[in-house]
Design a protein around this motif. Structure first.
Motif, PDB file in Angstrom:
ATOM      1  N   GLY A 114      -1.821   2.322   8.025  1.00 21.06           N
ATOM      2  CA  GLY A 114      -1.906   1.119   7.199  1.00 21.06           C
ATOM      3  C   GLY A 114      -1.068   1.164   5.932  1.00 21.06           C
ATOM      4  N   MET A 115      -0.307   2.237   5.732  1.00 30.22           N
ATOM      5  CA  MET A 115       0.487   2.350   4.500  1.00 30.22           C
ATOM      6  C   MET A 115       1.874   1.706   4.671  1.00 30.22           C
ATOM      7  SD  MET A 115      -1.269   3.910   2.134  1.00 30.22           S
ATOM      8  CE  MET A 115      -2.690   3.022   2.714  1.00 30.22           C
TER       9      MET A 115
ATOM     10  N   VAL B 290      -3.319   2.029  -3.990  1.00 29.49           N
ATOM     11  CA  VAL B 290      -2.954   3.453  -3.929  1.00 29.49           C
ATOM     12  C   VAL B 290      -3.995   4.262  -3.157  1.00 29.49           C
ATOM     13  CG1 VAL B 290      -2.585   5.571  -5.277  1.00 29.49           C
ATOM     14  CG2 VAL B 290      -1.612   3.413  -6.077  1.00 29.49           C
ATOM     15  N   ARG B 291      -3.499   4.947  -2.107  1.00 33.96           N
ATOM     16  CA  ARG B 291      -4.304   5.971  -1.421  1.00 33.96           C
ATOM     17  C   ARG B 291      -3.780   7.326  -1.906  1.00 33.96           C
ATOM     18  NH1 ARG B 291      -3.886   5.859   4.907  1.00 33.96           N
ATOM     19  NH2 ARG B 291      -5.425   4.199   4.665  1.00 33.96           N
ATOM     20  N   ALA B 292      -4.695   8.193  -2.315  1.00 32.69           N
ATOM     21  CA  ALA B 292      -4.267   9.497  -2.824  1.00 32.69           C
ATOM     22  C   ALA B 292      -4.754  10.594  -1.897  1.00 32.69           C
ATOM     23  CB  ALA B 292      -4.823   9.723  -4.224  1.00 32.69           C
ATOM     24  N   LEU B 293      -3.825  11.492  -1.539  1.00 29.55           N
ATOM     25  CA  LEU B 293      -4.210  12.676  -0.762  1.00 29.55           C
ATOM     26  C   LEU B 293      -4.440  13.812  -1.748  1.00 29.55           C
ATOM     27  CD1 LEU B 293      -4.457  14.435   1.811  1.00 29.55           C
ATOM     28  CD2 LEU B 293      -1.983  14.751   1.715  1.00 29.55           C
TER      29      LEU B 293
ATOM     30  N   LYS C 186       0.837  -1.204   0.000  1.00 31.23           N
ATOM     31  CA  LYS C 186       0.000   0.000   0.000  1.00 31.23           C
ATOM     32  C   LYS C 186       0.868   1.249   0.000  1.00 31.23           C
ATOM     33  CE  LYS C 186      -3.950  -2.116   2.150  1.00 31.23           C
ATOM     34  NZ  LYS C 186      -5.008  -2.005   3.128  1.00 31.23           N
ATOM     35  N   VAL C 187       0.510   2.180  -0.879  1.00 27.44           N
ATOM     36  CA  VAL C 187       1.278   3.414  -0.970  1.00 27.44           C
ATOM     37  C   VAL C 187       0.360   4.621  -0.838  1.00 27.44           C
ATOM     38  CG1 VAL C 187       1.192   3.437  -3.525  1.00 27.44           C
ATOM     39  CG2 VAL C 187       2.975   4.720  -2.364  1.00 27.44           C
ATOM     40  N   LEU C 188       0.834   5.608  -0.075  1.00 24.15           N
ATOM     41  CA  LEU C 188       0.167   6.909  -0.044  1.00 24.15           C
ATOM     42  C   LEU C 188       0.870   7.800  -1.061  1.00 24.15           C
ATOM     43  CD1 LEU C 188      -1.583   9.236   1.196  1.00 24.15           C
ATOM     44  CD2 LEU C 188       0.385   9.680   2.697  1.00 24.15           C
ATOM     45  N   VAL C 189       0.100   8.382  -1.984  1.00 20.55           N
ATOM     46  CA  VAL C 189       0.669   9.364  -2.910  1.00 20.55           C
ATOM     47  C   VAL C 189       0.143  10.739  -2.509  1.00 20.55           C
ATOM     48  CG1 VAL C 189       0.903  10.127  -5.308  1.00 20.55           C
ATOM     49  CG2 VAL C 189       0.863   7.674  -4.782  1.00 20.55           C
TER      50      VAL C 189
END
Ligand SMILES: NC(=O)c1ccc[n+]([C@@H]2O[C@H](COP(=O)([O-])OP(=O)(O)OC[C@H]3O[C@@H](n4cnc5c(N)ncnc54)[C@H](OP(=O)(O)O)[C@@H]3O)[C@@H](O)[C@H]2O)c1
Length: 295
Positions: A76-77, A31-34, A6-9
């Motif tokens: 969780g990232m 992918v989690r996007a902010l 899991k990646v935060l972008v």
């Protein structure tokens, strides 16, 4: 249970961020996007960067200048990637507020969450322009990241095709004011090519990664190429640095934030920006694509 990493972008709606989202997705990541405005992701960006709304697994709406809105952003990232930055003048915010403090809010959470890697996008030639406010803010953050105890990579791209897109917009209007003679050199890089290098940076030792593109030009050549793509005869007026810097000093009296960001644009034209070459995409084709959109 999913084994996907899991990646935060952070910066996912920007020029580079969108290509990075796409690259992580193509390599099988969650992918989690902010983002501040999710709807922005539904349309192709001004420099052809992809619409990535439908690719993203989780969108979190937040603004890094507001602590509460980004609380829990790293939960969780496994990995954090940030190309989040202030790239246009803002009436109230400075590079320090966004590039440094904003990214630091993400870093503090990444540390508590024990993420396995933090990749940050700073700039190339930072040591030649240490007094420029946006460089200071990027480097202050890069220094914190390196001391954080997390595994890190600092990307150092020299110039994006989107930046060259500014020359295209000016060429379209028929005239470019250039500061200096434009004889310094740069090998700019396409967002998609840079995104591959950014995602490759997930692996390996902690390191700085300078990145440029495949073709080397003088700044004047990039401008002439922009005129060519528009089908216009190059009309470039060269202004001396002292005049531009005088203008900057006057602007600074009325609008400090504007002059801080412009100071980078002026200073950058005083040096060559030749970084190790990556990628396969060419500036000429990029300009041709922009020209095709116009016609
Ligand atoms: N352009 C170049 O040639 C170049 C070269 C070397 C390094 N860099 C660096 O690379 C980074 C990315 O550049 P880029 O061209 O991709 O920039 P960009 O297109 O302007 O993207 C910046 C991203 O940061 C986000 N952002 C800004 N302020 C925010 C805030 N307060 N809260 C949440 N998100 C915020 C923007 O969101 P919104 O869409 O909501 O505004 C956008 O997603 C920057 O740090 C830049 O300095 C650029």
């Amino acid at each position: 249970m999913s084994l996907k990493k899991k990646v935060l972008v952070a910066g996912a709606s920007g020029y580079l961020g969108r290509y990075v989202v796409r690259e992580f997705k193509e390599r099988g990541y969650f992918v989690r996007a902010l983002v501040r405005e999710p709807d922005k992701l539904k349309a192709v960006g001004p420099n052809g960067e992809p619409a990535v709304y439908d690719m993203i697994d989780e969108i979190v709406i937040g603004d890094v200048t507001n602590h509460e809105s980004v609380a829990g952003i790293c939960n969780g990232m496994d990995i954090v990637f940030s190309s989040l930055g202030l790239t246009a003048p803002h009436p109230k915010l400075t590079s320090y507020d966004v590039d440094y403090l904003g990214n630091k809010r993400i870093l503090d959470q990444a540390i508590s969450e024990h993420v396995s890697r933090f990749i940050y996008v700073s700039l190339f030639n930072q040591d030649k322009m240490p007094g420029i406010p946006s460089i200071k803010a990027h480097e202050l953050f890069a220094a914190e990241l390196k001391q954080s105890g997390l595994s890190w990579a600092v990307m150092r791209p020299n110039g994006y095709f989107s930046d060259m897109g500014r020359f295209f917009s000016m060429a379209k209007s028929g005239h470019i004011f250039m500061i200096g003679e434009g004889e310094k050199k740069i090998n700019p890089v396409h967002g998609a090519d840079l995104a591959k290098v950014c995602v490759d940076a997930v692996e390996g030792e902690c390191r700085e990664i300078p990145v440029g593109g495949p073709d080397l030009f003088t700044f004047r050549e990039t401008m002439e190429m922009a005129f060519d793509a528009c089908g216009k005869k190059p009309w470039i007026t060269s202004l001396p640095f002292w005049l531009a810097e005088g203008g900057l000093a006057v602007t600074g009296i009325f609008n400090r934030n504007l002059s801080d960001l412009f100071s980078f644009a002026i200073e950058a034209l005083k040096f060559d920006h030749v970084a190790p070459a990556y990628g396969t995409r060419h500036l000429k084709e990029f300009f041709a694509e922009l020209a095709a959109k116009v016609h």
